[in-house]
Design a protein around this motif. Structure first.
Motif, PDB file in Angstrom:
ATOM      1  N   GLU A 143       0.835  -1.209   0.000  1.00 37.86           N
ATOM      2  CA  GLU A 143       0.000   0.000   0.000  1.00 37.86           C
ATOM      3  C   GLU A 143       0.873   1.264   0.000  1.00 37.86           C
ATOM      4  N   GLY A 144       0.555   2.187  -0.900  1.00 45.37           N
ATOM      5  CA  GLY A 144       1.359   3.416  -1.023  1.00 45.37           C
ATOM      6  C   GLY A 144       2.370   3.293  -2.144  1.00 45.37           C
ATOM      7  N   GLY A 145       2.607   2.052  -2.602  1.00 41.27           N
ATOM      8  CA  GLY A 145       3.497   1.803  -3.733  1.00 41.27           C
ATOM      9  C   GLY A 145       4.929   2.193  -3.436  1.00 41.27           C
ATOM     10  N   ALA A 148       5.741   5.148  -0.922  1.00 38.98           N
ATOM     11  CA  ALA A 148       5.392   5.176   0.509  1.00 38.98           C
ATOM     12  C   ALA A 148       6.595   5.434   1.410  1.00 38.98           C
ATOM     13  N   PHE A 149       7.688   4.709   1.167  1.00 35.16           N
ATOM     14  CA  PHE A 149       8.879   4.919   1.994  1.00 35.16           C
ATOM     15  C   PHE A 149       9.927   5.597   1.133  1.00 35.16           C
ATOM     16  N   SER A 150       9.593   6.794   0.715  1.00 37.27           N
ATOM     17  CA  SER A 150      10.466   7.498  -0.204  1.00 37.27           C
ATOM     18  C   SER A 150      10.892   8.769   0.466  1.00 37.27           C
ATOM     19  N   THR A 215      -3.068  -9.684  -2.756  1.00 37.13           N
ATOM     20  CA  THR A 215      -3.728 -10.326  -3.888  1.00 37.13           C
ATOM     21  C   THR A 215      -3.049  -9.839  -5.167  1.00 37.13           C
ATOM     22  N   VAL A 216      -2.592 -10.791  -5.956  1.00 36.37           N
ATOM     23  CA  VAL A 216      -1.832 -10.428  -7.165  1.00 36.37           C
ATOM     24  C   VAL A 216      -2.704 -10.657  -8.396  1.00 36.37           C
ATOM     25  N   VAL A 217      -2.822  -9.651  -9.239  1.00 39.05           N
ATOM     26  CA  VAL A 217      -3.506  -9.852 -10.524  1.00 39.05           C
ATOM     27  C   VAL A 217      -2.538 -10.601 -11.425  1.00 39.05           C
ATOM     28  N   ASN A 218      -2.964 -11.791 -11.888  1.00 39.07           N
ATOM     29  CA  ASN A 218      -2.044 -12.534 -12.760  1.00 39.07           C
ATOM     30  C   ASN A 218      -2.624 -12.822 -14.134  1.00 39.07           C
ATOM     31  N   GLY A 255       3.151   0.072 -11.365  1.00 43.01           N
ATOM     32  CA  GLY A 255       4.506   0.553 -11.081  1.00 43.01           C
ATOM     33  C   GLY A 255       5.562  -0.061 -11.986  1.00 43.01           C
ATOM     34  N   HIS A 256       6.808   0.437 -11.805  1.00 41.46           N
ATOM     35  CA  HIS A 256       7.880   0.018 -12.733  1.00 41.46           C
ATOM     36  C   HIS A 256       8.571  -1.279 -12.326  1.00 41.46           C
ATOM     37  N   SER A 257       8.212  -1.838 -11.184  1.00 38.45           N
ATOM     38  CA  SER A 257       8.950  -3.020 -10.713  1.00 38.45           C
ATOM     39  C   SER A 257       8.170  -4.326 -10.865  1.00 38.45           C
ATOM     40  N   VAL A 332      20.341   5.761   2.108  1.00 39.73           N
ATOM     41  CA  VAL A 332      20.239   4.871   0.944  1.00 39.73           C
ATOM     42  C   VAL A 332      19.519   3.610   1.406  1.00 39.73           C
ATOM     43  N   VAL A 333      18.546   3.144   0.590  1.00 35.96           N
ATOM     44  CA  VAL A 333      17.736   1.997   1.033  1.00 35.96           C
ATOM     45  C   VAL A 333      17.788   0.846   0.026  1.00 35.96           C
ATOM     46  N   PRO A 334      17.585  -0.380   0.542  1.00 39.85           N
ATOM     47  CA  PRO A 334      17.580  -1.552  -0.353  1.00 39.85           C
ATOM     48  C   PRO A 334      16.200  -1.682  -0.990  1.00 39.85           C
ATOM     49  N   GLU A 507       3.603   5.195 -13.440  1.00 40.91           N
ATOM     50  CA  GLU A 507       4.997   4.986 -13.818  1.00 40.91           C
ATOM     51  C   GLU A 507       5.209   3.678 -14.566  1.00 40.91           C
ATOM     52  N   GLY A 508       4.491   2.651 -14.181  1.00 44.46           N
ATOM     53  CA  GLY A 508       4.679   1.338 -14.798  1.00 44.46           C
ATOM     54  C   GLY A 508       4.287   1.314 -16.260  1.00 44.46           C
ATOM     55  N   ALA A 509       3.385   2.219 -16.633  1.00 45.88           N
ATOM     56  CA  ALA A 509       2.963   2.273 -18.031  1.00 45.88           C
ATOM     57  C   ALA A 509       3.884   3.177 -18.834  1.00 45.88           C
ATOM     58  N   GLY A 514       7.344   9.731 -10.828  1.00 47.36           N
ATOM     59  CA  GLY A 514       7.370  10.355  -9.511  1.00 47.36           C
ATOM     60  C   GLY A 514       5.987  10.326  -8.889  1.00 47.36           C
ATOM     61  N   ILE A 515       5.946  10.722  -7.634  1.00 44.07           N
ATOM     62  CA  ILE A 515       4.706  10.609  -6.865  1.00 44.07           C
ATOM     63  C   ILE A 515       3.610  11.501  -7.460  1.00 44.07           C
ATOM     64  N   VAL A 516       3.954  12.768  -7.703  1.00 46.76           N
ATOM     65  CA  VAL A 516       2.915  13.702  -8.152  1.00 46.76           C
ATOM     66  C   VAL A 516       2.454  13.369  -9.570  1.00 46.76           C
TER      67      VAL A 516
HETATM   68  C1  FAD Z   1      12.880   4.348  -2.280  1.00 47.71           C
HETATM   69  C2  FAD Z   1      12.156   5.197  -3.289  1.00 47.71           C
HETATM   70  C3  FAD Z   1      12.185   6.576  -3.143  1.00 47.71           C
HETATM   71  C4  FAD Z   1      11.496   7.390  -4.029  1.00 47.71           C
HETATM   72  N1  FAD Z   1      11.468   8.742  -3.806  1.00 47.71           N
HETATM   73  C5  FAD Z   1      10.664   9.526  -4.545  1.00 47.71           C
HETATM   74  C6  FAD Z   1      10.484  10.895  -4.232  1.00 47.71           C
HETATM   75  O1  FAD Z   1      11.045  11.406  -3.269  1.00 47.71           O
HETATM   76  N2  FAD Z   1       9.674  11.638  -5.019  1.00 47.71           N
HETATM   77  C7  FAD Z   1       9.031  11.113  -6.106  1.00 47.71           C
HETATM   78  O2  FAD Z   1       8.288  11.838  -6.782  1.00 47.71           O
HETATM   79  N3  FAD Z   1       9.170   9.812  -6.424  1.00 47.71           N
HETATM   80  C8  FAD Z   1       9.956   9.008  -5.673  1.00 47.71           C
HETATM   81  N4  FAD Z   1      10.090   7.686  -5.981  1.00 47.71           N
HETATM   82  C9  FAD Z   1       9.381   7.174  -7.179  1.00 47.71           C
HETATM   83  C10 FAD Z   1       7.901   7.085  -6.894  1.00 47.71           C
HETATM   84  O3  FAD Z   1       7.717   6.388  -5.726  1.00 47.71           O
HETATM   85  C11 FAD Z   1       7.188   6.434  -8.064  1.00 47.71           C
HETATM   86  O4  FAD Z   1       7.392   7.253  -9.184  1.00 47.71           O
HETATM   87  C12 FAD Z   1       5.692   6.337  -7.815  1.00 47.71           C
HETATM   88  O5  FAD Z   1       5.429   5.632  -6.641  1.00 47.71           O
HETATM   89  C13 FAD Z   1       5.004   5.639  -8.995  1.00 47.71           C
HETATM   90  O6  FAD Z   1       3.658   5.496  -8.685  1.00 47.71           O
HETATM   91  P1  FAD Z   1       2.745   4.385  -9.361  1.00 47.71           P
HETATM   92  O7  FAD Z   1       1.444   4.455  -8.644  1.00 47.71           O
HETATM   93  O8  FAD Z   1       2.756   4.551 -10.823  1.00 47.71           O
HETATM   94  O9  FAD Z   1       3.460   2.990  -9.063  1.00 47.71           O
HETATM   95  P2  FAD Z   1       3.958   2.351  -7.702  1.00 47.71           P
HETATM   96  O10 FAD Z   1       4.125   3.383  -6.661  1.00 47.71           O
HETATM   97  O11 FAD Z   1       5.133   1.530  -8.044  1.00 47.71           O
HETATM   98  O12 FAD Z   1       2.756   1.428  -7.240  1.00 47.71           O
HETATM   99  C14 FAD Z   1       2.438   0.233  -7.892  1.00 47.71           C
HETATM  100  C15 FAD Z   1       1.647  -0.650  -6.955  1.00 47.71           C
HETATM  101  O13 FAD Z   1       1.132  -1.763  -7.671  1.00 47.71           O
HETATM  102  C16 FAD Z   1       1.240  -2.931  -6.883  1.00 47.71           C
HETATM  103  N5  FAD Z   1       1.258  -4.078  -7.810  1.00 47.71           N
HETATM  104  C17 FAD Z   1       2.234  -4.394  -8.698  1.00 47.71           C
HETATM  105  N6  FAD Z   1       1.897  -5.484  -9.409  1.00 47.71           N
HETATM  106  C18 FAD Z   1       0.687  -5.879  -8.959  1.00 47.71           C
HETATM  107  C19 FAD Z   1      -0.167  -6.968  -9.310  1.00 47.71           C
HETATM  108  N7  FAD Z   1       0.130  -7.832 -10.283  1.00 47.71           N
HETATM  109  N8  FAD Z   1      -1.325  -7.105  -8.613  1.00 47.71           N
HETATM  110  C20 FAD Z   1      -1.654  -6.243  -7.609  1.00 47.71           C
HETATM  111  N9  FAD Z   1      -0.867  -5.194  -7.259  1.00 47.71           N
HETATM  112  C21 FAD Z   1       0.279  -5.011  -7.931  1.00 47.71           C
HETATM  113  C22 FAD Z   1       2.526  -2.727  -6.108  1.00 47.71           C
HETATM  114  O14 FAD Z   1       2.560  -3.498  -4.923  1.00 47.71           O
HETATM  115  C23 FAD Z   1       2.489  -1.229  -5.820  1.00 47.71           C
HETATM  116  O15 FAD Z   1       1.876  -0.931  -4.605  1.00 47.71           O
HETATM  117  C24 FAD Z   1      10.787   6.822  -5.120  1.00 47.71           C
HETATM  118  C25 FAD Z   1      10.786   5.434  -5.286  1.00 47.71           C
HETATM  119  C26 FAD Z   1      11.461   4.628  -4.389  1.00 47.71           C
HETATM  120  C27 FAD Z   1      11.452   3.137  -4.588  1.00 47.71           C
END
Ligand code: FAD
Length: 535
Positions: A143-145, A148-150, A215-218, A255-257, A332-334, A507-509, A514-516
């Motif tokens: 939650e928070g993607g 969340a811990f950024s 719950t993972v969408v597969n 998201g991108h991961s 710096v975080v893992p 971001e994943g698309a 970034g967050i905003v």
């Molecule tokens: C450590 C860290 C620090 C960062 N610092 C900053 C910052 O300071 N400022 C900033 O603007 N950006 C920062 N970023 C980048 C920012 O967090 C991302 O750009 C942003 O969160 C992207 O938002 P999103 O909603 O597109 O995707 P995400 O935040 O990646 O969210 C995707 C969500 O989808 C979920 N998900 C993935 N696959 C599935 C699936 N198959 N089924 C169900 N759920 C799924 C994931 O668990 C996740 O919660 C940071 C990123 C990291 C890792």
């Protein structure tokens, strides 16, 4: 009367409300008694000269009280279940998409692979203790993607593409400090962001939205077939790893991961494209040193200035080399999401009070560069695949794991040793809690990246006296700077051009960084989806 003024003041004046009012009165020939309040519209630090100044754009309320509220909170009403949409992923994109759907009277059904943001805190803390990464709950998933811990930096360059101020106001409505509304570089901090995320989630639930955690969408449910064919071009819902089916148009904000999601799309023959990315390292300096450089003072930032930031960009051998996601006073975080990967990123608390400054130092990689990188890394059979850049990312992360501790201990090298191509005998203390091991990054990182990185760092060292130092450490690997894949979509309708019912988001698309910008993209996708519903 409201008078809009711009002024430059010393940091100690800015930090003291009474002194600031006196200065405003003096500079504008106003009686101090007539000032009933001030509202800062914009503030920034000007550190170009030896004397650092604060630049302010202010509304001064003369003989008139300022309004109580800085912004109009939105009222969200309960949604009934007659119109619903699926939101996959509860990062900033998914959170803001769900809120917007509620605003537009559509019930969001959110599917999130990770845990809620409170439990997730424990999971990210466990990474250091156990050296293991939970593949469903980590720095990127839950939650928070990834946000969340950024660092919680909230500035974006994509001003044209949506309502930045609206996103900042919503964050304030759910608990963020209103200081973010006027800062040039707004920042929430990792200690405060989870509370804001939890408040948004509570509102989604209060209004009748559903959230399915862990719950993972597969699979996407495609009308008439399991893959996209010329006769089957509509996504009508999702299937999950728990065997559930949820029906409705789908906002895919994963998201991108989420590499499994890209594989899923590829498997279901939903067109995706490869995309450029940037790869490099995290560079960590003592914050005191950055303060000295940026504020031109041996004493550092003193009492009134915040931890200093930097931003560098140059070209090396035809590709951009730049700093990215700088975290003053951060750690710096893992941020790996699976086994046999070492991936680093940065975050900071609202106080930005740590002894370190870090940023990504990365080299631009264009789609044209794929063949040379695949070759350098010994990856075969991927040249024509839309997942080629992802394969490059994965291999560099695996190399970082192999050259690190084969745990979350990361490979690292002193900055000066990296540019002189020598192994570091020892390493400086670091904020990276899983630990560092000395490693010749100049040797094992692909030459395409390491040679340009070296040239870039040398340029930055020449431009900022003191920046090139043996006290700074390069930590590998910084690979998740953006999505390695683009999921195409219509520019106006936000829907996948080959598949109705599928709204690639965030971001994943490949449409946010970034967050905003991800939050704004979530809102736009929800609006586009609602428009389709209306039709
Ligand atoms: C450590 C860290 C620090 C960062 N610092 C900053 C910052 O300071 N400022 C900033 O603007 N950006 C920062 N970023 C980048 C920012 O967090 C991302 O750009 C942003 O969160 C992207 O938002 P999103 O909603 O597109 O995707 P995400 O935040 O990646 O969210 C995707 C969500 O989808 C979920 N998900 C993935 N696959 C599935 C699936 N198959 N089924 C169900 N759920 C799924 C994931 O668990 C996740 O919660 C940071 C990123 C990291 C890792």
């Amino acid at each position: 009367m409201i008078k809009n003024i711009r002024l430059r003041v010393l940091p100690q004046v800015w930090a003291d409300a009474q002194k600031l009012e006196q200065e405003i009165a003096r500079q504008n020939a106003i009686s101090p008694k007539s000032i009933k309040g001030i509202r800062t519209l914009h503030r920034s630090i000007d550190a170009r000269q030896r004397q650092v100044m604060i630049q302010l754009d202010i509304d001064v309320y003369i003989n008139e009280m300022p309004p109580q509220q800085l912004f109009e909170p939105k009222q969200y009403r309960e949604v009934k279940g007659d119109r619903q949409a699926i939101v996959v992923g509860l990062g900033p994109g998914g959170l803001f998409a769900a809120l917007k759907l509620i605003e537009l009277g559509i019930k969001p059904i959110v599917i999130e692979r990770g845990r809620n943001v409170t439990d997730r805190r424990r999971d990210v803390a466990l990474i250091t203790r156990t050296q293991q990464v939970d593949p469903e709950s980590n720095f990127c998933f839950g939650e928070g993607g990834a946000g969340a811990f950024s660092d919680g930096k909230l500035f974006t360059r994509s001003k044209k593409r949506g309502n930045v101020q609206g996103v900042l106001e919503r964050l304030c409505q759910f608990g963020a400090d209103t200081g973010i509304l006027n800062a040039a570089h707004p920042h929430i901090g990792t200690d405060r962001l989870p509370g804001v995320i939890a408040a948004i989630r509570d509102e989604i639930l209060r209004c009748g939205g559903e959230i399915h955690y862990e719950t993972v969408v597969n699979e996407l449910i495609v009308r008439g077939s399991s893959v996209i064919t010329s006769d089957a071009t509509e996504v009508i819902g999702v299937r999950t790893n728990r065997g559930q089916e949820f029906l409705g148009p789908v906002i895919l904000a994963t998201g991108h991961s989420a590499r499994d999601v890209y594989h899923m799309l590829d498997r279901q023959r939903i067109p995706i494209e490869t995309k450029g990315i940037a790869i490099g390292v995290r560079l960590e300096h003592p914050q005191q040193l950055i303060d000295q450089i940026q504020y031109h003072s041996r004493d550092g930032r003193g009492k009134y200035l915040p931890a200093a930031e930097y931003s560098f960009v140059t070209q090396a051998d035809g590709r951009g080399v730049y700093s990215f996601c700088m975290c003053p006073g951060g750690v710096v975080v893992p941020s790996a999401t699976g086994p046999e990967q070492v991936v680093v990123n940065g975050m900071s608390a609202s106080s930005r009070g740590s002894r370190w400054a870090n940023s990504a130092m990365v080299v631009e990689i264009r789609p044209d560069d794929i063949p040379v990188l695949l070759h350098d890394l010994g990856i075969k059979g991927m040249d024509a695949s839309p997942l080629a850049v992802m394969a490059i990312q994965e291999e560099i992360e695996r190399q970082a794991w192999l050259n690190g501790g084969r745990t979350q201990v990361a490979p690292a090298q002193r900055m000066t040793d990296f540019v002189h191509s020598r192994l570091s005998d020892s390493l400086s203390p670091s904020s990276y809690t899983p630990g560092l091991v000395s490693s010749p990054l100049h040797f094992w990182m692909p030459r395409f990246i390491s040679s340009r990185l070296r040239a870039g760092l040398e340029t930055f060292g020449r431009n900022a006296h003191g920046f090139m130092t043996d006290q700074a450490t390069l930590i590998a690997a910084e690979t998740r700077t953006s999505s390695p894949v683009r999921i195409p979509r219509d520019r106006e309708q936000f829907v996948h051009p080959a598949v109705t019912g599928l709204y690639p988001c965030g971001e994943g698309a490949g449409f946010a960084g970034g967050i905003v910008s991800a939050a704004m993209d979530g809102e736009r996708c929800a609006e586009a989806l609602a428009g389709c519903y209306r039709q």
